[in-house]
Structure formats: C-alpha cells, structure tokens
Design an enzyme around this catalytic site. Structure first.
Site, short mmCIF file in Angstrom:
data_model
loop_
_atom_site.label_atom_id
_atom_site.label_comp_id
_atom_site.label_asym_id
_atom_site.label_seq_id
_atom_site.Cartn_x
_atom_site.Cartn_y
_atom_site.Cartn_z
N ASP A 85 40.96 38.41 34.48
CA ASP A 85 40.36 37.09 34.40
C ASP A 85 39.89 36.92 32.96
O ASP A 85 39.56 37.90 32.29
CB ASP A 85 39.17 37.08 35.40
CG ASP A 85 38.48 35.73 35.43
OD1 ASP A 85 38.99 34.78 34.81
OD2 ASP A 85 37.43 35.64 36.09
N CYS A 270 35.73 50.84 61.40
CA CYS A 270 36.15 51.42 60.12
C CYS A 270 35.48 52.79 59.97
O CYS A 270 34.64 53.17 60.77
CB CYS A 270 35.79 50.49 58.96
SG CYS A 270 34.06 50.53 58.46
#
Ligand code: ZN
Length: 625
Positions: A85, A270
C-alpha cells in the site's frame, strides 16, 4: 495473467499470476506491520494466506535501508506474493514527506509484486472537492504507469460516495496499463456499517472497470461483507481487522463480532478455541491474548473465504449472500441496492447451476435467475393452443401430478411459487431445480403477482379444465419447442424441430435425452438442468434461422482452422459476440464472414470476451468443416 476458472452471480474464482506465485481469488491479504508481527507470515500461509499486504510508507519511514538492500520479501520473511500500500492514509493523516511518484518508485525498488499509486481519498467531501481529488488521482496514476517496471501497479478507484464519479474514475483508470484496481476510501463506510453506500460504490466501480482486471476492496477486513462484495465482483480483500479487533479483545465471526468480556463459551473449533476456555483467554497476559485472538480472527476470515469459493463452485453464492445479510440490518439495506441493479447483475449470472435454487428469504425472489425467467417468458415464450387452463402446483415435475391433462390439446399453466409457468417448462432451470417453503414472503408474492398480471395478458382463452376435450396432443414435442424458445429465442423451436421428429428418452428416468429431426441429431437435453446442448446440425439450423449477431461469437481468422478441429475459443481470439449471450449459454462460433465454424458453450459474457486476454471464452463442443 488473470483468468476466470469458476463463476456465480457476478463473482468469480480466478487464477492471478504474480512474480512470486499464483493467487486463487477471491482471497484476503492479511495486513503485515513489519514492526510487529504477532503471527508470522509463515503461520499465515498455513492458515490460508496466499499473499500478504504491507505498507510501503511505514517501510520507507522505518526500514528504508534494509528494505532497499534485501527487498521486502526478506524484510517480512514471506516468499509469496506481496502487495504494498502506498500509505495514502498515513500521508493524509500526518502529511507527506515523499512525493506520489517517489513512493511508487520506492515500492518497485524494494521488490513489491503489486505496488499501489498514492491516491487522494475523499469521503464526506463535497462533490466539487471529490471531483478535484479524482482528477488528481487519475493524473497521478497516469504519471505512475511508466515507473512501474516489472512491478504490477494497482490504480485505485476513488470518488467518495458519488456513484457517477466512481464510475467515471473507474473508466479512466481502466484505460491505463494498470494491473489491479483497488476500490479505495471505503474504510469509514465499513467502520460506520454504511453497507448500502458500499454496495453502490462497488457496483459503480465495476460498471466502469474492464472485467478482466482484478478488483481489490481496500480495507474491507470484516468477513461479514465478503459474500456480498464477492457476489458483486470483488476479487481481493485485505485485513487489518484481525489484529485491530484482537487488540480490542474482540472476536471475529462470519456473521458478526463478539466481545471476549461478554462471552462464556467459544463457538469455534480453531486451534485457539479448541484448546482454551474463555476464562483462560481472559486471564492470559495481554500480549499472549492478542496473539491468540488474532489467530482466531484470521482463522475465521480464511474459513469464510473458503466457504465463499465453495459457494461459487457449487452455485449457491446468492444463498450465502442472503444468509449473511440476515446477520446485520445494514447488510439488509445493501440488499436493497442489489434489487435495483438486477439488470446489471443478470448479465453475469450463469444460465444454470449445479445446485437447485434454494429460497432463503425476502430477497430470493429478486435474484437475477428469476428476473431472467420472467423476462424470457414475456419475450420469448409462445403458446401452442388457443385455449388455456390454469392449474395449481401439486409437485414436481408438474405433469406427473396431471397425467390426465398431459395428453390434451390446451395450454396448461401452473400457478407456482415462481409465478405462472407453462407446464412444458417443468424440467428447465430453475423451474424444476428450485425449492420453496409453503409460503413465501409478501414482497416476493407481490413481485410474482406483478409478473403474473403481465403474463396473463398473453395467455390465450383461459377455460376450465373440464371444458378441454381429450384430443391427443404431443406433450414431448411441445416441451422441446418451448425450451428451445426460452433458451435460444422466439421461433427457435419451430426452426429446430421442423420435419420428422424423433424424441429419444432415457429408459431409466423417462426424461427426454436426444431429439432427431429427419434422422439427424439436433439437440440433447441435459438431465441436470433441462436445457439443451446444441449439436452441429442444430447449430446450422439456428445459424440459418437467426440473423447475426444473434447467438454468435465471432472469432479471428487465424484461429478458425483450430476451432474447426474442435479446439476451444480463447478470449483473445474473440472479435465480437452477441450481447445477449450469458455464461453457459450455447453459442454459434462464426468467422468474420458469419460462416459457422463450430458450436460450443460460453464461459463468459460479451464484455468479458472482449476484455480478457486469457482464459476460455467458449468451450467448443463440435467443429464444423
Ligand atoms: Zn476460534
């Protein structure tokens, strides 16, 4: 190289080649802060990260020398594709000490795979100011292109919350030799859950951009918006949310966010959630807890992306979008935008899907598949007899429940959840391949009633079933004629089945399989969606019957000999295409003089065929010598 592999709604699964490897989109790029990496990029890769994004301005400020010497891949220790970016946000906040072109050169020099221009963003700006900023951003993009070298360059679409300005900016950016198009300046919309405006901005940007360019929704890190954004054609996302939320003790789920402090149990399996309790997480020291929560957040983010890709492959992306919309009222507001944009959405919508149309709530009846069905009934369908009987839907296929009527000379129209549907379309997608509850929502009912009113005007001589004499009619012939008209256009049935017709059915299922005319195989009917595949003879008939450009895909002369041999049509060889053709429609492949050279099935619509440089435009079934 960017090419479509699978598709659903206006969404797609694509292969995107970068200097450091191939990415399968849609995907999320986790944001990496080179100064602090609670989860290593290597660990992220194991979780599903194919590429990462980092901020070149932060690198420029803090790690300039190392980055220039060793490159960005070594700096953050990731060997896959890295996007950078330009730091528009930091520069916006703290002022610039580097020029817009210098930051592009810097990204190239540190070896970024995909660099980003330094754009100006305007949100909540007056239109006048937004126009100025868009113009400046376009100028910067133009000036940055010659500097990109081997690096891919992302040219950001801006324009605040003004759809017309977004579309213009997208169109201008699309003309440049850019490689990716981020949709920028949407972070405040995300934070304030202004999803309606977000949907408008995505659609406006997509309308202006060439379909062959990957689209990155900049700063859309919460998975809740992913299904909708993907369905509208976004390919890439980035997520800083995983770490931001973790620092704030919040846990990301595909349908929202939960505060750790308010939780008692962990509804996730998870690695973190299955090996810790809420209590343990709360009692951990902060650094460790942030690390654990960040892991969970990223896990949920990638799990949702895998689900979305499965939905595209399986043809149930709209179902997923509607399910997710139910998780936040602001997403329901965004669905209102999708309702208005049916005409645009229909252009990308596949002709049929692997899975049945599953009703999922008040937006289901607004899906492009139904919009198309209703439009085609009004424009393409013709009735066979002067008398019609309207019957109630008792089950599918319709005629099984009306065996006594099937052989009679009248039009039987079924009052179904989809509206008034002629009985002979009973096996065609989505008529047979749809599942509805006993009662649908009021809005859906109104939509169906509005269609029924228009369609009723076309139904000739409605009478009572008892007044229809038991004269023998050929229901199978009626069926193939009706499907041909709906699929190829008005009159196609009469043209294709004009002569001595033989209809061959499956011994096992009793369904129509092949249709012969004067001894020649014209079409086959697919058991899965009740639509036809065209044989060479059928293609010849339609080619003669319909004038160009109808059903045509025109290819370059150089490619003609290969396609005649049965090779597929690649997008780069397409010269033009009927604008009515949709993904998975049957197509007549012709040369520049409109001579028929092959028949096949489209994988793209016209805009895509003309825009993509790689990928299959039409899968050739039979070459014609
Ligand atoms: Zn978890």
């Amino acid at each position: 190289m960017f090419e479509i592999k699978e598709r659903d709604a206006a969404g797609r699964i694509c292969r995107f080649e970068t200097p450091h490897g191939t990415i399968i989109t849609p995907t999320v790029l986790p944001v990496i802060n080179p100064g602090s990496m609670p989860i290593s990029p290597d660990e992220m890769r194991k979780m599903g990260a194919q590429a990462v994004i980092t901020n070149s301005y932060i690198i420029y400020k803090n790690f300039r020398k190392t980055a220039l010497e060793n490159g960005v891949h070594e700096l953050i220790n990731f060997s896959g594709p890295i996007m950078t970016d330009s730091g528009s946000f930091q520069i916006y906040m703290y002022g610039a000490d580097i020029s817009p072109l210098e930051i592009v050169e810097f990204q190239r020099e540190i070896g970024s795979d995909i660099g980003t221009i330094l754009d100006l963003f305007s949100l909540n700006a007056t239109k006048h100011k937004a126009i100025d900023e868009v113009n400046e951003t376009i100028e910067r993009a133009k000036a940055s292109i010659p500097l990109k070298g081997e690096m891919m360059l992302a040219c950001t679409v801006q324009g605040g919350t003004y759809p017309d300005l977004r579309e213009r900016c997208a169109r201008e950016m699309g003309k440049l030799e850019a490689d990716v198009h981020p949709i920028g300046g949407v972070v405040p919309l995300m934070e304030q859950q202004r999803y309606r405006e977000l949907a408008e901005i995505i659609i406006a940007s997509k309308k202006g951009l060439p379909p062959s360019r990957p689209v990155h929704l900049f700063g859309a890190g919460h998975p809740m918006v992913f299904p909708m954004a993907v369905a509208l054609g976004c390919d890439m996302f980035d997520s800083a949310a995983y770490i931001k939320y973790a620092s704030d003790n919040r846990m990301i789920f595909s349908d929202g966010t939960a505060k750790l402090d308010e939780m008692e149990e962990l509804p996730c399996s998870c690695r973190v959630c299955s090996s810790h309790t809420v209590k343990e997480l709360k009692e951990m020291d902060e650094k460790e807890r942030v690390e654990k929560l960040a892991y969970h957040n990223l896990y949920q983010t990638f799990a949702e992306m895998r689900r979305i890709r499965e939905a595209i492959r399986g043809g149930w992306l709209w179902e997923l979008v509607e399910q997710r919309a139910a998780s936040h009222p602001a997403l329901i507001d965004a669905m209102e935008v999708l309702k208005r944009e049916k005409k645009w959405l229909e252009r990308w919508e596949p002709i049929s899907k692997k899975r049945a149309f599953m009703y999922a709530g008040r937006y289901s009846m607004h899906r492009p598949a139904i919009y198309r069905l209703h439009n085609r009934l009004l424009k393409r369908f013709s009735f066979s007899y002067p008398r019609s009987v309207i019957i109630e839907e008792k089950g599918k296929p319709y005629s099984r429940y009306y065996r006594n009527l099937k052989g009679r000379k009248a039009n039987f129209v079924v009052n179904s959840s989809l509206g008034l549907i002629p009985m002979e379309l009973e096996e065609m997608y989505p008529v047979a391949q749809s599942v509805f509850p006993l009662k649908i929502d009021e809005e859906g009912k109104r939509l169906v009633r509005a269609f029924n009113r228009k369609f009723k005007e076309k139904i000739p001589g409605v009478v009572d079933a008892s007044s229809v004499k038991n004269e023998k009619a050929n229901f199978d012939l009626q069926k193939v004629m009706a499907v041909a008209d709906m699929q190829f256009g008005k009159g196609a049935g009469k043209a294709l089945f004009n002569g001595d017709i033989e209809i061959v059915k499956s011994k096992k299922t009793g369904k129509i399989r092949n249709v012969y005319c004067n001894g020649e195989h014209v079409v086959s009917m697919r058991a899965t969606d009740g639509l036809f595949t065209l044989k060479a003879k059928g293609a010849e008939i339609l080619h003669e019957f319909f004038k160009a450009p109808k059903l045509r895909v025109v290819v370059e002369d150089d490619a003609v000999p290969f396609i005649r041999e049965g090779k597929n049509v690649f997008a780069k060889f397409v010269v033009d295409c009927d604008k009515e053709l949709r993904p998975y429609d049957e197509a007549l492949i012709v040369d520049g003089k409109d001579e028929l050279i092959a028949v096949g099935q489209c994988r793209m619509n016209r805009e895509e065929m003309l825009s993509f440089e790689s990928g299959m435009a039409v899968k050739t079934r039979e070459g014609i010598e």
